[in-house]
Design an enzyme around this catalytic site. Sequence first.
Site, short mmCIF file in Angstrom:
data_model
loop_
_atom_site.label_atom_id
_atom_site.label_comp_id
_atom_site.label_asym_id
_atom_site.label_seq_id
_atom_site.Cartn_x
_atom_site.Cartn_y
_atom_site.Cartn_z
N ASP A 48 59.07 26.08 8.86
CA ASP A 48 60.08 26.08 9.93
C ASP A 48 61.35 25.44 9.38
OD1 ASP A 48 61.63 25.33 12.34
OD2 ASP A 48 59.85 26.01 13.40
N ILE A 49 62.48 26.09 9.63
CA ILE A 49 63.75 25.64 9.07
C ILE A 49 64.29 24.39 9.78
CG2 ILE A 49 65.36 27.03 10.47
CD1 ILE A 49 65.45 26.84 6.65
N GLU B 257 62.21 30.92 21.75
CA GLU B 257 63.44 31.14 20.98
C GLU B 257 63.37 32.46 20.21
OE1 GLU B 257 64.55 27.72 18.50
OE2 GLU B 257 65.39 29.14 17.06
N HIS C 243 54.40 33.54 17.09
CA HIS C 243 54.23 32.63 15.96
C HIS C 243 53.49 31.39 16.39
CE1 HIS C 243 58.18 31.96 17.83
NE2 HIS C 243 58.00 30.67 17.58
N HIS D 168 53.00 27.44 15.55
CA HIS D 168 53.55 26.26 14.86
C HIS D 168 52.38 25.41 14.37
CE1 HIS D 168 57.81 26.34 16.45
NE2 HIS D 168 57.25 27.03 17.41
P1 AMP Z 1 60.06 28.99 19.47
O1 AMP Z 1 60.34 30.48 19.59
O2 AMP Z 1 60.54 28.23 20.66
O3 AMP Z 1 58.61 28.74 19.17
O4 AMP Z 1 60.89 28.44 18.24
C1 AMP Z 1 61.17 29.21 17.13
C2 AMP Z 1 61.06 28.38 15.88
O5 AMP Z 1 61.48 29.18 14.78
C3 AMP Z 1 61.94 27.13 15.87
O6 AMP Z 1 61.13 25.98 15.56
C4 AMP Z 1 62.97 27.41 14.76
O7 AMP Z 1 63.34 26.27 14.04
C5 AMP Z 1 62.23 28.41 13.90
N1 AMP Z 1 63.12 29.31 13.15
C6 AMP Z 1 64.10 30.07 13.66
N2 AMP Z 1 64.72 30.76 12.68
C7 AMP Z 1 64.07 30.44 11.53
C8 AMP Z 1 64.24 30.82 10.16
N3 AMP Z 1 65.18 31.68 9.78
N4 AMP Z 1 63.41 30.27 9.24
C9 AMP Z 1 62.46 29.38 9.61
N5 AMP Z 1 62.26 29.00 10.88
C10 AMP Z 1 63.06 29.50 11.83
#
Ligand code: AMP
Length: 131
Positions: free
Chosen positions: A29-30, A88, A93, A95
């Site tokens: 995760d970025i 988001e 996905h 975590h």
């Molecule tokens: P959520 O959809 O609420 O579970 O959150 C999406 C997750 O994806 C967040 O923790 C972001 O930091 C992560 N994220 C979004 N874009 C990227 C990326 N390009 N590379 C890695 N992680 C990402």
Amino acid sequence: MTSIFVKIINNEIPSYKIAEDDNYFAFLDINPLAEGHTLVIPKKETDNIFDIEDENYKGLFLFAKKIAKAIEKVIPCKKVGIVVIGLEVPHAHIHLVPINTIYDIDFKKTKLKLSEIQFLEIANKIKQAIQ
Ligand code: AMP
């Protein structure tokens, strides 16, 4: 619409990749809550994790288990916490977050700022620990 995670799978945008096979992909995760915070995704794009068909759903969790075991080996932590949010990015996905206390998996917390070198070192450590 193609999600940002499909672009990551297709290598159209960079990621700190941990592992992949024919059906699943794992990367850091970025905006990590902790060092080693990893996302595990199916390659087939589905928004809601509970819409994934059964075989692929089981496979996703088995793939996540393998990655979590590797994280446990190389990142000091009590447990690897597992959370699905998906508010988001509309591509299912999981975590995986190394935790010592419940607070470590609070998504309202300020995220870590890691350098590219730190991300690469963490990704390499986890990669090498995968069995
Ligand atoms: P959520 O959809 O609420 O579970 O959150 C999406 C997750 O994806 C967040 O923790 C972001 O930091 C992560 N994220 C979004 N874009 C990227 C990326 N390009 N590379 C890695 N992680 C990402």
